[in-house]
Enzyme design. Structure first.
Site, PDB file in Angstrom:
ATOM      1  N   ASP A 272       0.800  -1.226  -0.166  1.00 58.87           N
ATOM      2  CA  ASP A 272       0.041  -0.070  -0.155  1.00 58.87           C
ATOM      3  C   ASP A 272       0.783   1.282   0.078  1.00 58.87           C
ATOM      4  O   ASP A 272       1.791   1.339   0.889  1.00 58.87           O
ATOM      5  CB  ASP A 272      -0.845  -0.094   1.288  1.00 58.87           C
ATOM      6  CG  ASP A 272      -2.348   0.482   0.913  1.00 58.87           C
ATOM      7  OD1 ASP A 272      -2.405   1.780   0.391  1.00 58.87           O
ATOM      8  OD2 ASP A 272      -3.266  -0.205   1.486  1.00 58.87           O
TER       9      ASP A 272
ATOM     10  N   ASP B 127      -3.082   4.669  -2.467  1.00 56.23           N
ATOM     11  CA  ASP B 127      -3.968   5.381  -1.556  1.00 56.23           C
ATOM     12  C   ASP B 127      -4.792   6.587  -2.127  1.00 56.23           C
ATOM     13  O   ASP B 127      -3.701   7.514  -2.467  1.00 56.23           O
ATOM     14  CB  ASP B 127      -3.586   5.439  -0.029  1.00 56.23           C
ATOM     15  CG  ASP B 127      -4.730   5.834   0.785  1.00 56.23           C
ATOM     16  OD1 ASP B 127      -5.601   5.010   1.100  1.00 56.23           O
ATOM     17  OD2 ASP B 127      -4.547   6.858   1.494  1.00 56.23           O
TER      18      ASP B 127
ATOM     19  N   GLU C  20      -6.545   3.873  -5.934  1.00 55.99           N
ATOM     20  CA  GLU C  20      -7.914   4.080  -5.164  1.00 55.99           C
ATOM     21  C   GLU C  20      -8.283   5.334  -5.652  1.00 55.99           C
ATOM     22  O   GLU C  20      -8.113   6.374  -5.177  1.00 55.99           O
ATOM     23  CB  GLU C  20      -7.919   4.024  -3.810  1.00 55.99           C
ATOM     24  CG  GLU C  20      -9.255   4.202  -3.017  1.00 55.99           C
ATOM     25  CD  GLU C  20      -9.053   4.649  -1.445  1.00 55.99           C
ATOM     26  OE1 GLU C  20      -9.899   4.334  -0.843  1.00 55.99           O
ATOM     27  OE2 GLU C  20      -7.963   5.195  -1.298  1.00 55.99           O
TER      28      GLU C  20
ATOM     29  N   HIS D 163     -11.403  -3.073   3.068  1.00 52.81           N
ATOM     30  CA  HIS D 163     -11.310  -2.584   4.540  1.00 52.81           C
ATOM     31  C   HIS D 163     -12.145  -1.558   4.920  1.00 52.81           C
ATOM     32  O   HIS D 163     -11.997  -1.230   6.076  1.00 52.81           O
ATOM     33  CB  HIS D 163      -9.863  -2.380   4.933  1.00 52.81           C
ATOM     34  CG  HIS D 163      -9.164  -1.449   4.277  1.00 52.81           C
ATOM     35  ND1 HIS D 163      -9.034  -1.420   2.970  1.00 52.81           N
ATOM     36  CD2 HIS D 163      -8.505  -0.209   4.649  1.00 52.81           C
ATOM     37  CE1 HIS D 163      -8.577  -0.200   2.463  1.00 52.81           C
ATOM     38  NE2 HIS D 163      -8.141   0.573   3.761  1.00 52.81           N
ATOM     39  N   ASP D 164     -12.621  -0.729   3.687  1.00 51.63           N
ATOM     40  CA  ASP D 164     -13.430   0.337   4.196  1.00 51.63           C
ATOM     41  C   ASP D 164     -14.809   0.260   4.109  1.00 51.63           C
ATOM     42  O   ASP D 164     -15.649   1.183   4.389  1.00 51.63           O
ATOM     43  CB  ASP D 164     -12.888   1.415   3.282  1.00 51.63           C
ATOM     44  CG  ASP D 164     -11.537   2.055   3.566  1.00 51.63           C
ATOM     45  OD1 ASP D 164     -11.093   2.062   4.435  1.00 51.63           O
ATOM     46  OD2 ASP D 164     -10.916   2.438   2.451  1.00 51.63           O
TER      47      ASP D 164
HETATM   48  C1  NOJ Z   1      -8.178   5.227   2.106  1.00 49.16           C
HETATM   49  C2  NOJ Z   1      -8.043   3.969   2.701  1.00 49.16           C
HETATM   50  O1  NOJ Z   1      -8.388   2.822   2.099  1.00 49.16           O
HETATM   51  C3  NOJ Z   1      -8.564   4.316   4.150  1.00 49.16           C
HETATM   52  O2  NOJ Z   1      -8.563   3.068   5.122  1.00 49.16           O
HETATM   53  C4  NOJ Z   1      -7.869   5.473   4.788  1.00 49.16           C
HETATM   54  O3  NOJ Z   1      -8.474   5.708   6.037  1.00 49.16           O
HETATM   55  C5  NOJ Z   1      -7.742   6.697   3.858  1.00 49.16           C
HETATM   56  N1  NOJ Z   1      -7.566   6.224   2.690  1.00 49.16           N
HETATM   57  C6  NOJ Z   1      -6.752   7.562   4.354  1.00 49.16           C
HETATM   58  O4  NOJ Z   1      -5.492   7.305   4.080  1.00 49.16           O
END
Ligand code: NOJ
Length: 543
Positions: A99, A200, A262, A327-328
């Site tokens: 990541d 990210d 992302e 994970h989000d």
């Molecule tokens: C996206 C990530 O997937 C998330 O988990 C994170 O909190 C935010 N970016 C900030 O880095």
């Protein structure tokens, strides 16, 4: 190109396997589970792992706040263990994707500590510092984790910008020294042998130079952040030149190093913006995450529309990808939960993911049907959950420890884990699932092995078919002169799918695989009227 044919498995390292009994997953734990992932006859059979951040971090956002880009957080292990992980993964034909969190650092990163020390410091401009206007922040930009995105620094009497928590200050990507330092760090990991990166919030790197206010009342959502139209704090054109040079850096290495970014967008599901991050000529990211499935209701037409619009948006040379959970997000098992129909639905979802054109990204635990479970208020860890409780209790629920067996703490750890165990881990774990021939885990294994041995599934084109009943999602996968027909019955009832005679050549059709255990693999399927049992998914081969 390996990343086109690969199936990627996301590991949230804190929650996968804990080797030293401190209740938090670690790299040695992952090493011990590599055989589960690939390299053994009874492995799951995934080709790559993406590790959520493992760098030193104060863990305000569990690793998405990095204080040292070139080391490993002691909670996960050390560089020696990471190198061992790389070697052991490669031995089993598993690529390792890290990541890359380079929109922001932790406020404990030495760069930020220097930057905030004085206005004259040579790293002052590595972050985004602005004067107050009439005692207020310079514009209306909001932090995605609540409140205004500008934090006042009493000592130097300026605001700094943070798109997430105040402990995650944004880097100033307009400063060439920042780019140089970050690219040097990327080379450090590439030299070590990592196979790729997940970037990210890649669309956040560059902010409007004039700091113009975002228009408001654009979109509905939980957070004040959601209502803004993020045209000035995200997706600025200059980010593309950074990505073009990033791609050149990756291309300068052998071994086909890959990148996936992302890109979150509102309204969700529209792939237009995300696909712009592939570049004009596939010269930026190898892939931008396609999150459209996260927003699809359990309706074959919704999925069909999402696939069609992605395929339509991609430029020649761009490669699709699909994701159902991460994970989000709330895991898809929860989104599509429906009593005893839940697992049959999960099989359909798995067959969909593993038979589409494009790289599938799986999320640890989905293969055993691991469920989300709300975390009690006093055990919430996620900063978003702390901020928005009780309206939203955060992302912990989809980050629970992996359930390996029925022993105490599910074989994840020997002591109390950092997040509560799944309540039903005694019944739902890898060991139980592996032993049941008709388990979800065995469906995943079978589908993964079919995909691995099928050029049609890995490389072929896709042709979506119509189903007037609105119950079946149907498509051909075609490679050279060979084709497969995929039929997915989204309903808890028998249905008949009628194949249009113009769409199929007169050949023998045999069943390659069905989620219905009553069927025999290799049985002849008579066209054009194909009967499917409830929630049946079929892969039919045209010989
Ligand atoms: C996206 C990530 O997937 C998330 O988990 C994170 O909190 C935010 N970016 C900030 O880095």
């Amino acid at each position: 190109m390996w990343w086109k044919e690969a199936v990627v498995y996301q590991i949230y390292p804190r929650s996968f396997a804990d080797s030293n009994g401190d209740g938090i997953g670690d790299l040695q734990g992952i090493i011990e589970k590599l055989d589960y992932l690939n390299g053994n006859p009874d492995s799951l059979g995934v080709d790559a792992i993406w590790l959520s951040p493992i760098y030193p971090s104060p863990m305000v956002d569990f690793g998405y706040d990095i204080s040292d880009y070139e080391d490993i957080d002691p909670v996960f292990g050390d560089l020696k263990t990471f190198k061992k992980l790389l070697k052991e993964a490669h031995k089993r034909n598993i690529k390792v994707i890290m990541d890359l969190v380079i929109n922001h650092t932790s406020d404990q990163h030495p760069w930020f500590i220097e930057s905030r020390s004085s206005k004259k410091n040579k790293k002052r401009d590595w972050y985004i510092w602005e004067d107050a206007i009439d005692g207020k922040p310079p514009n209306n930009w909001m932090g995605a984790f609540g409140g205004n995105a500008w934090e006042w620094d009493e000592k130097t009497k300026q605001y700094y910008y943070h798109g997430f928590t105040k402990e995650q200050p944004d880097l100033n990507w307009r400063n060439p020294e920042v780019k140089k330092a970050i690219f040097k760090m990327i080379s450090y990991w590439l030299d070590m042998g990592v196979d790729g990166f997940r970037l990210d919030v890649v669309n956040y790197y560059i902010k409007d130079k004039k700091l113009r206010d975002n228009p408001k009342d654009y979109f509905k959502g939980l957070r004040p952040y959601d209502i803004q139209h993020h045209i000035y704090d995200r997706d600025r054109p200059k980010v593309h030149s950074i990505l073009k040079s990033f791609r050149k850096l990756l291309n300068s290495y052998d071994g086909d190093r890959m990148s996936v970014g992302e890109v979150f967008i509102e309204p969700p599901g529209n792939p237009k913006l995300a696909t712009s991050y592939y570049g004009d000529n596939s010269d930026e990211l190898h892939m931008a995450f396609n999150f459209a499935f996260l927003y699809c209701k359990w309706d074959p037409n919704k999925f069909k529309a999402a696939i069609a619009s992605l395929e339509q948006e991609l430029k020649p040379g761009d490669w699709p990808n699909y994701t159902l959970s991460n994970h989000d997000q709330i895991r898809h098992i929860k989104r599509y939960e429906k009593g005893i129909e839940t697992i049959p639905r999960m099989r359909i979802a798995a067959m969909l993911m593993l038979t589409l054109r494009g790289t599938p990204f799986l999320y640890y635990g989905e293969e055993i049907g691991m469920e989300d479970q709300s975390v009690p208020k006093d055990e919430i860890q996620d900063p978003l959950g702390k901020m928005y409780w009780p309206i939203f209790n955060g992302r912990d629920k989809s980050r629970l420890p992996m359930c390996w067996n029925a022993s105490e703490y599910a074989g994840f750890s020997t002591s109390k884990p950092w997040l509560p165990m799944n309540k039903n881990y005694k019944k739902n774990n890898v060991e139980v699932e592996a032993a049941k021939p008709d388990s979800l885990l065995n469906t995943y294994k079978k589908l993964l092995s079919i995909r691995r041995s099928s050029e049609i599934l890995q490389k072929g084109d896709i042709r979506l078919l119509d189903d007037p009943s609105g119950k079946v999602l149907a498509y051909f996968r075609i490679y050279k002169k060979n084709r497969l027909l995929i039929l997915l019955n989204f309903k808890n009832e028998k249905v008949q799918f009628d194949l249009d005679k113009h769409t199929h050549p007169k050949t023998k059709t045999i069943l390659l695989y069905s989620t219905d255990m009553q069927r025999l693999e290799g049985e002849t399927i008579k066209l054009p009227h194909i009967r499917l049992s409830s929630y049946e998914g079929m892969i039919i081969k045209f010989e």
